[in-house]
Design an enzyme around this catalytic site. Structure first.
Site, PDB file in Angstrom:
ATOM      1  N   LYS A   2       4.374   0.169   8.937  1.00  0.00           N
ATOM      2  CA  LYS A   2       4.229   1.335   9.821  1.00  0.00           C
ATOM      3  C   LYS A   2       4.391   0.903  11.267  1.00  0.00           C
ATOM      4  O   LYS A   2       5.041   1.581  12.072  1.00  0.00           O
ATOM      5  CB  LYS A   2       2.871   2.011   9.587  1.00  0.00           C
ATOM      6  CG  LYS A   2       2.834   2.750   8.258  1.00  0.00           C
ATOM      7  CD  LYS A   2       1.443   3.122   7.796  1.00  0.00           C
ATOM      8  CE  LYS A   2       1.504   3.671   6.368  1.00  0.00           C
ATOM      9  NZ  LYS A   2       0.208   3.887   5.760  1.00  0.00           N
TER      10      LYS A   2
ATOM     11  N   GLN B  45      -6.002   4.204   6.783  1.00  0.00           N
ATOM     12  CA  GLN B  45      -5.321   3.602   5.630  1.00  0.00           C
ATOM     13  C   GLN B  45      -6.236   3.645   4.403  1.00  0.00           C
ATOM     14  O   GLN B  45      -7.365   3.173   4.446  1.00  0.00           O
ATOM     15  CB  GLN B  45      -4.931   2.146   5.974  1.00  0.00           C
ATOM     16  CG  GLN B  45      -4.137   1.442   4.894  1.00  0.00           C
ATOM     17  CD  GLN B  45      -2.777   2.094   4.635  1.00  0.00           C
ATOM     18  OE1 GLN B  45      -2.038   2.395   5.559  1.00  0.00           O
ATOM     19  NE2 GLN B  45      -2.452   2.324   3.373  1.00  0.00           N
TER      20      GLN B  45
ATOM     21  N   ASP C 213      -1.081  12.131   8.320  1.00  0.00           N
ATOM     22  CA  ASP C 213      -0.970  11.886   6.877  1.00  0.00           C
ATOM     23  C   ASP C 213      -1.046  13.195   6.087  1.00  0.00           C
ATOM     24  O   ASP C 213      -0.725  13.215   4.902  1.00  0.00           O
ATOM     25  CB  ASP C 213      -2.122  10.965   6.427  1.00  0.00           C
ATOM     26  CG  ASP C 213      -1.623   9.618   5.931  1.00  0.00           C
ATOM     27  OD1 ASP C 213      -0.409   9.484   5.686  1.00  0.00           O
ATOM     28  OD2 ASP C 213      -2.453   8.706   5.781  1.00  0.00           O
TER      29      ASP C 213
END
Ligand code: NDP
Length: 281
Positions: A52, A96, A119
């Site tokens: 990322k 995460q 997300d």
């Protein structure tokens, strides 16, 4: 022979378009920033976070990684999220997953400001997808739909079968395909006679987490087969689809690596750029 749904090529094209959008924001004095919170030292998560960071670098997006120790408390994690919610430099926040077991994932995700939830896991964004309202769509399902459309796979009125019902892949891709007027079947570990379902599928999405789970005999000739799986076998990454037996039967197939994974990171970048564009209006 199946047409390859080449995530590497598709994402390269989309990344170039995103770079132009980042440059356009910068020319107006607006930067784009993504913060990733990583709790603990899960090796797979470390790889994802690194990838990322690389994608941000490629686009000229400010990338900040907060590495917190595995024993971080819920309170400390939520304080960090709150701080990033208030941070003007940060347009997107990503926690995460998976988090260490003592932490409450749903509660942590709910703390992220929905407009910074790149997300798409915040309950508000998940709810918007469910009710057909515009919101931030989770990166992997968004990437799958992008890939299917970019490859010209017909969707309207088609039979779509999704194997896996997780909140991050199975359920949201089922919802996106439903919004595209597919007739959707969602399968899981308690599904009886799975092959009877998969063999009817014009579009088959495998998000199971089991190496080479879908084999040629489970696939309808000409189907579009999307392999979401990332499994490590003998140091190699393999998907949930047995490419060797499925490829000769399918009409379209996405490889692993170089398929959905590439699209996921690309869509994370897109969600981050979109968040910055919304703020810039
Ligand atoms: P989960 O473990 O959360 O979900 C797996 C799903 O598969 C569950 O719904 C489970 O059913 C179902 N399942 C398990 N065994 C069977 C079986 N024998 N028959 C039918 N269904 C079964 O996984 P995720 O959704 O998070 O991820 C799936 C895969 O995708 C993993 O390999 C993961 O690494 C990968 N992934 C890849 C991404 C990418 O960017 N390419 C992003 C996210 C994930 P039940 O609910 O009944 O237990």
């Amino acid at each position: 022979m199946a047409i390859l749904m080449d995530g590497k090529a598709l994402s390269a094209r989309q990344m170039a378009a995103l770079k132009e959008r980042v440059d356009a924001l910068k020319s107006k004095g607006k930067s784009v920033g993504l913060a990733v919170i990583l709790v603990g030292d899960d090796p797979a998560s470390q790889v994802y976070v690194r990838n990322k960071g690389k994608a941000c670098e490629e686009l000229g997006i400010l990338s900040r990684t907060l590495r917190l120790p595995a024993e971080t408390t819920q309170e400390a994690l939520e304080e960090e999220i709150d701080r990033l919610n208030r941070d003007e430099e940060i347009d997107g926040i990503l926690v995460q997953l998976p988090l260490p077991r003592h932490l409450n994932e749903a509660q942590a995700l709910a703390k992220i400001a929905p407009e910074k939830d790149v997300d798409g896991f915040h309950i508000q964004n998940a709810g918007k997808l469910f009710t057909g309202q515009p919101g931030v769509v989770a990166c992997t399902p968004k990437g799958i739909l992008y890939m299917l459309k970019a490859c010209g796979v017909p969707l309207e009125g088609k039979e779509a079968v999704v194997i896996g019902r997780s909140n991050i892949v199975g359920k949201p891709i089922a919802m996106l395909l439903l919004n595209e007027n597919c007739t959707v079947t969602l399968c899981h570990s308690r599904t009886k006679d799975l092959s009877a379902h998969t063999r009817r599928a014009d579009i088959l999405v495998a998000a199971v987490g089991k190496p080479r789970f879908v084999t040629g005999g489970m696939v309808k000739p000409g189907a579009a087969v999307v392999d979401v799986g990332i499994n490590r076998v003998d140091g190699k990454v393999v998907g949930d689809v047995d490419f060797a037996s499925v490829e000769p039967v399918a009409g379209y197939i996405s490889p692993v690596p170089g398929g959905v994974g590439k699209m996921t990171i690309c869509m994370l970048m897109e969600n981050t750029v979109e968040a910055a564009e919304r703020k810039a209006i």
